[in-house]
Design a protein around this motif. Structure first.
Motif, PDB file in Angstrom:
ATOM      1  N   VAL A 113     -49.378  40.125  74.853  1.00  0.00           N
ATOM      2  CA  VAL A 113     -48.469  40.656  73.836  1.00  0.00           C
ATOM      3  C   VAL A 113     -47.071  40.103  74.091  1.00  0.00           C
ATOM      4  N   ASP A 114     -46.106  40.492  73.252  1.00  0.00           N
ATOM      5  CA  ASP A 114     -44.724  40.116  73.543  1.00  0.00           C
ATOM      6  C   ASP A 114     -43.981  41.320  74.112  1.00  0.00           C
ATOM      7  N   ASP A 115     -42.727  41.114  74.495  1.00  0.00           N
ATOM      8  CA  ASP A 115     -41.978  42.177  75.164  1.00  0.00           C
ATOM      9  C   ASP A 115     -41.664  43.355  74.252  1.00  0.00           C
ATOM     10  N   ALA A 116     -41.765  43.163  72.942  1.00  0.00           N
ATOM     11  CA  ALA A 116     -41.455  44.241  72.001  1.00  0.00           C
ATOM     12  C   ALA A 116     -42.674  45.100  71.667  1.00  0.00           C
ATOM     13  N   TYR A 117     -43.824  44.771  72.223  1.00  0.00           N
ATOM     14  CA  TYR A 117     -45.046  45.515  71.915  1.00  0.00           C
ATOM     15  C   TYR A 117     -44.893  46.977  72.324  1.00  0.00           C
ATOM     16  N   GLN A 118     -45.348  47.887  71.462  1.00  0.00           N
ATOM     17  CA  GLN A 118     -45.146  49.318  71.681  1.00  0.00           C
ATOM     18  C   GLN A 118     -46.386  50.064  72.164  1.00  0.00           C
ATOM     19  N   GLY A 119     -47.516  49.375  72.281  1.00  0.00           N
ATOM     20  CA  GLY A 119     -48.750  50.068  72.652  1.00  0.00           C
ATOM     21  C   GLY A 119     -48.777  50.562  74.080  1.00  0.00           C
ATOM     22  N   PHE A 120     -48.080  49.860  74.980  1.00  0.00           N
ATOM     23  CA  PHE A 120     -47.950  50.287  76.372  1.00  0.00           C
ATOM     24  C   PHE A 120     -46.607  49.786  76.890  1.00  0.00           C
ATOM     25  N   ASP A 121     -46.236  50.227  78.084  1.00  0.00           N
ATOM     26  CA  ASP A 121     -44.963  49.837  78.687  1.00  0.00           C
ATOM     27  C   ASP A 121     -45.114  48.438  79.284  1.00  0.00           C
ATOM     28  N   VAL A 122     -44.548  47.450  78.616  1.00  0.00           N
ATOM     29  CA  VAL A 122     -44.708  46.056  79.034  1.00  0.00           C
ATOM     30  C   VAL A 122     -44.079  45.817  80.404  1.00  0.00           C
ATOM     31  N   GLU A 123     -42.908  46.400  80.650  1.00  0.00           N
ATOM     32  CA  GLU A 123     -42.252  46.205  81.944  1.00  0.00           C
ATOM     33  C   GLU A 123     -43.064  46.831  83.072  1.00  0.00           C
ATOM     34  N   GLU A 124     -43.661  47.967  82.812  1.00  0.00           N
ATOM     35  CA  GLU A 124     -44.519  48.593  83.820  1.00  0.00           C
ATOM     36  C   GLU A 124     -45.726  47.710  84.122  1.00  0.00           C
ATOM     37  N   SER A 125     -46.265  47.072  83.092  1.00  0.00           N
ATOM     38  CA  SER A 125     -47.400  46.179  83.283  1.00  0.00           C
ATOM     39  C   SER A 125     -47.008  44.966  84.124  1.00  0.00           C
ATOM     40  N   LYS A 126     -45.801  44.450  83.916  1.00  0.00           N
ATOM     41  CA  LYS A 126     -45.319  43.339  84.738  1.00  0.00           C
ATOM     42  C   LYS A 126     -45.166  43.773  86.195  1.00  0.00           C
ATOM     43  N   THR A 127     -44.678  44.997  86.390  1.00  0.00           N
ATOM     44  CA  THR A 127     -44.543  45.525  87.746  1.00  0.00           C
ATOM     45  C   THR A 127     -45.901  45.617  88.422  1.00  0.00           C
ATOM     46  N   ARG A 128     -46.888  46.068  87.687  1.00  0.00           N
ATOM     47  CA  ARG A 128     -48.251  46.143  88.224  1.00  0.00           C
ATOM     48  C   ARG A 128     -48.721  44.764  88.686  1.00  0.00           C
ATOM     49  N   SER A 129     -48.448  43.743  87.892  1.00  0.00           N
ATOM     50  CA  SER A 129     -48.818  42.384  88.279  1.00  0.00           C
ATOM     51  C   SER A 129     -48.123  41.976  89.570  1.00  0.00           C
ATOM     52  N   SER A 130     -46.819  42.266  89.660  1.00  0.00           N
ATOM     53  CA  SER A 130     -46.063  41.914  90.861  1.00  0.00           C
ATOM     54  C   SER A 130     -46.629  42.596  92.094  1.00  0.00           C
ATOM     55  N   GLU A 131     -47.002  43.856  91.940  1.00  0.00           N
ATOM     56  CA  GLU A 131     -47.485  44.629  93.086  1.00  0.00           C
ATOM     57  C   GLU A 131     -48.798  44.077  93.628  1.00  0.00           C
ATOM     58  N   TRP A 132     -49.755  43.818  92.733  1.00  0.00           N
ATOM     59  CA  TRP A 132     -51.045  43.378  93.279  1.00  0.00           C
ATOM     60  C   TRP A 132     -51.007  41.919  93.715  1.00  0.00           C
ATOM     61  N   MET A 133     -50.187  41.097  93.062  1.00  0.00           N
ATOM     62  CA  MET A 133     -50.089  39.705  93.477  1.00  0.00           C
ATOM     63  C   MET A 133     -49.435  39.570  94.850  1.00  0.00           C
ATOM     64  N   ALA A 134     -48.637  40.569  95.238  1.00  0.00           N
ATOM     65  CA  ALA A 134     -47.976  40.540  96.540  1.00  0.00           C
ATOM     66  C   ALA A 134     -48.881  41.004  97.675  1.00  0.00           C
ATOM     67  N   LEU A 135     -50.015  41.602  97.344  1.00  0.00           N
ATOM     68  CA  LEU A 135     -50.918  42.090  98.379  1.00  0.00           C
ATOM     69  C   LEU A 135     -51.609  40.925  99.085  1.00  0.00           C
ATOM     70  N   PRO A 136     -51.663  40.949 100.407  1.00  0.00           N
ATOM     71  CA  PRO A 136     -52.400  39.902 101.123  1.00  0.00           C
ATOM     72  C   PRO A 136     -53.899  40.187 101.112  1.00  0.00           C
ATOM     73  N   ASP A 137     -54.675  39.142 101.353  1.00  0.00           N
ATOM     74  CA  ASP A 137     -56.122  39.267 101.553  1.00  0.00           C
ATOM     75  C   ASP A 137     -56.848  39.860 100.351  1.00  0.00           C
ATOM     76  N   VAL A 138     -56.420  39.496  99.164  1.00  0.00           N
ATOM     77  CA  VAL A 138     -57.146  39.866  97.951  1.00  0.00           C
ATOM     78  C   VAL A 138     -57.963  38.654  97.515  1.00  0.00           C
ATOM     79  N   ASP A 139     -59.253  38.833  97.363  1.00  0.00           N
ATOM     80  CA  ASP A 139     -60.140  37.729  96.977  1.00  0.00           C
ATOM     81  C   ASP A 139     -60.005  37.481  95.479  1.00  0.00           C
ATOM     82  N   ARG A 140     -59.262  36.445  95.112  1.00  0.00           N
ATOM     83  CA  ARG A 140     -59.001  36.166  93.698  1.00  0.00           C
ATOM     84  C   ARG A 140     -60.278  35.801  92.936  1.00  0.00           C
TER      85      ARG A 140
END
Length: 211
Positions: A113-140
């Motif tokens: 989606v784009d940043d103006a999408y209203q269905g969910f919190d886009v910034e929160e979703s980006k934070t979620r991505s940052s959090e799990w991508m920073a975890l070590p030893d995750v089998d991609r």
């Protein structure tokens, strides 16, 4: 290296369309943004059963086949399920694919989606991505399966944010701050914080809440 020390570079939306998750020669879009595909999408939609509802559109950039996917929890969970799919090939032939018992899941849904999408919190979703991508030893190679994700990754993500640590959007809503005002409070040392990947987490107590 701990998650807080890791530097995470978030993926970018499709350069070709300006929106969408582009990976493996495919572009994934929420249906609200499907119009960027153009005439070939409208042609493919004419092959859909009239009662087939869908949430996500996938365009194969090489074959021009288009897959319509049901994902009823797309707006309500961090990693939505990949549900029933209908593939429409360029020649108009179609095939149906039902989800396996251990379903696939989508990651980085904010790319769809784009940043103006209203269905969910886009910034929160980006934070979620940052959090799990920073975890070590995750089998991609396994994160696309719900079983591995829920068993191996989600418990670790749940440990990052406890009741005493809040995400940026939660702090902004609590105090009515803009993004700039929150950054000012952080830079002024008025609010304790830590960084996890690209995301800031804040600890709120009575003292800093009054500043």
């Amino acid at each position: 290296m701990s998650p807080a020390e890791s530097k995470v570079k978030l993926p970018r939306r499709s350069i070709k369309f300006g929106v969408g998750k582009e990976i493996g020669g495919n572009v994934y879009l929420h249906r609200d943004f499907e119009s960027v595909i153009g005439n070939e999408l409208e042609s493919a939609k004419r092959s859909l059963p009239t009662d087939f509802g869908y949430t996500v559109v996938k365009l194969n950039l090489n074959t021009h086949a288009i897959t319509f996917t049901q994902s009823p929890d797309f707006d309500t969970v961090h990693e939505p399920i990949v549900g029933k799919q209908l593939l429409v090939r360029e020649d108009g032939s179609i095939s149906m694919r039902k989800p396996p018992l251990d379903p696939y899941i989508y990651h980085h849904k904010w790319l769809f989606v784009d940043d103006a999408y209203q269905g969910f919190d886009v910034e929160e979703s980006k934070t979620r991505s940052s959090e799990w991508m920073a975890l070590p030893d995750v089998d991609r190679s396994l994160i696309g399966r719900a079983s591995y994700w829920n068993r191996e990754v989600v418990p670790r993500l749940n440990q990052i944010t406890t009741e005493s640590w809040l995400r940026s959007e939660e702090v902004r809503k609590r105090f009515g701050w803009t993004t700039c005002e929150l950054a000012h409070q952080r830079d002024a040392g008025n609010i304790p914080f830590k960084k996890v990947g690209n995301a800031f987490l804040y600890r709120i107590d009575d003292e800093n809440a009054s500043k």
